[in-house]
Write an enzyme that holds these catalytic residues in place. Sequence first.
Site, PDB file in Angstrom:
ATOM      1  CB  SER A  60       0.134  -5.636   6.142  1.00 40.32           C
ATOM      2  OG  SER A  60       1.511  -5.341   6.195  1.00 40.32           O
ATOM      3  CE  LYS A  63       2.812  -9.179   6.013  1.00 45.71           C
ATOM      4  NZ  LYS A  63       2.783  -7.719   5.958  1.00 45.71           N
ATOM      5  CB  SER A 115       1.829  -7.477  10.124  1.00 44.82           C
ATOM      6  OG  SER A 115       1.508  -7.107   8.812  1.00 44.82           O
TER       7      SER A 115
END
Length: 410
Positions: A60, A63, A115
């Site tokens: 993640s 991102k 997230s």
Amino acid sequence: MKKYIVFFLSIILLISNINYKVSAKDAEPSVSADSAVLMDATTGTILYSKNMNAAYPPASTTKTMTALLTLENTKLDDIVKVSKKVPFVDGSKIGLYEGEEMHVKDLLYGMLLLSGNDCAEALAEHVGGSIDDFAKLMNKRAKELGCENTNFVNPSGLYDSNHKTSAKDLALIMRELIKHPEFREISSTFSYKIPPTNLHPDGINLANENKLINKNSMYYYAPAEAGKTGYTIQSQHSYVASASKNGHRLIAAFVHDGQKNFYVDAKNLFNYGFNNFDLVKLYSKGDTVATYSEDNLNIPLLADDDYYYVKEKNASEVPVTNLINKSLKDISFKKGDSIMEASIKFKNNPLSNIMLISGIDHETKSALSFNVTSHNKNRNITSYIIDSVLGMIVLLLAVRIINKRRAYRR
């Protein structure tokens, strides 16, 4: 006598030990991630590295690129309508519904704090039109930032064997992202409530997963200002964060950490950076860097922007500036035009070049000659026209006088 000798020798050894402790650099920390880096955010200087160019699935922390493209291509109050596919994305999510309408700002909070993969895909479709097209934008932007070991295939970081980045590349992305005040505000928020939407009448409560900014956490680190965690079973743990202290901003990035030790490692790297290195301003924008001299031509050369470098604390060396050879006598330019570059070396290591602007106007002799010649040509043409008109008038008057005399004789 021997006692005095022993006493003085003890004093000398004590002083030497003190000086050593003041001037010696701390030992580099060890970190558990397979790829790690500590970067100065202002200059991009690498202060610590461990396999920094080795590429691994970043989970993640992907991102951060999704957030960067969103902030660069949208407005926070833009409305995003959730598509049919978004609610069914795998992994962590905040629970978006098909047809739900939400501001870009709130989707960023959902993506960066909790997230949310659904938030990441909703933003990707809004910015790129589709996940595949957004991935193309991600890779294009990564190359523009200098990333050399990165390939993105989705906006959330879901595992894919072709979805990879390195600690250095991740730090480069964060270096650009942290320039956005909107990101710093969102990423440093402990908790946030998304306002009611058409399909969430009570709103959505969010809590920040980054423990470095949580004052109630054992991992809390006061200088920390932003960060993003990442984890999948195949990718293991990843983390990227920034911290700022006394005007000095550092970025720590970790990829492929099997021990989940990134919070401790980040604090150790940040302390290592702040304790052992200083960010120094070499030139302010408009400072005179050098004077260009050739024949009777003297041109002050000014820095086109602020310029910094990083040095070890207590280091006495200073950077050396050298003009990149170029003749200016046959070039015309105005005050403020970029006209030359200078190379900067520190401890014989090249730093990035600095662009120099002119402190005065300069016009070449050939240009002046051309202007004078053009002026004379224009003047000659004007004179020719006037002379021609006057000649025609005189001729007409002469013809008229002759005709009158002929008529008189008749």
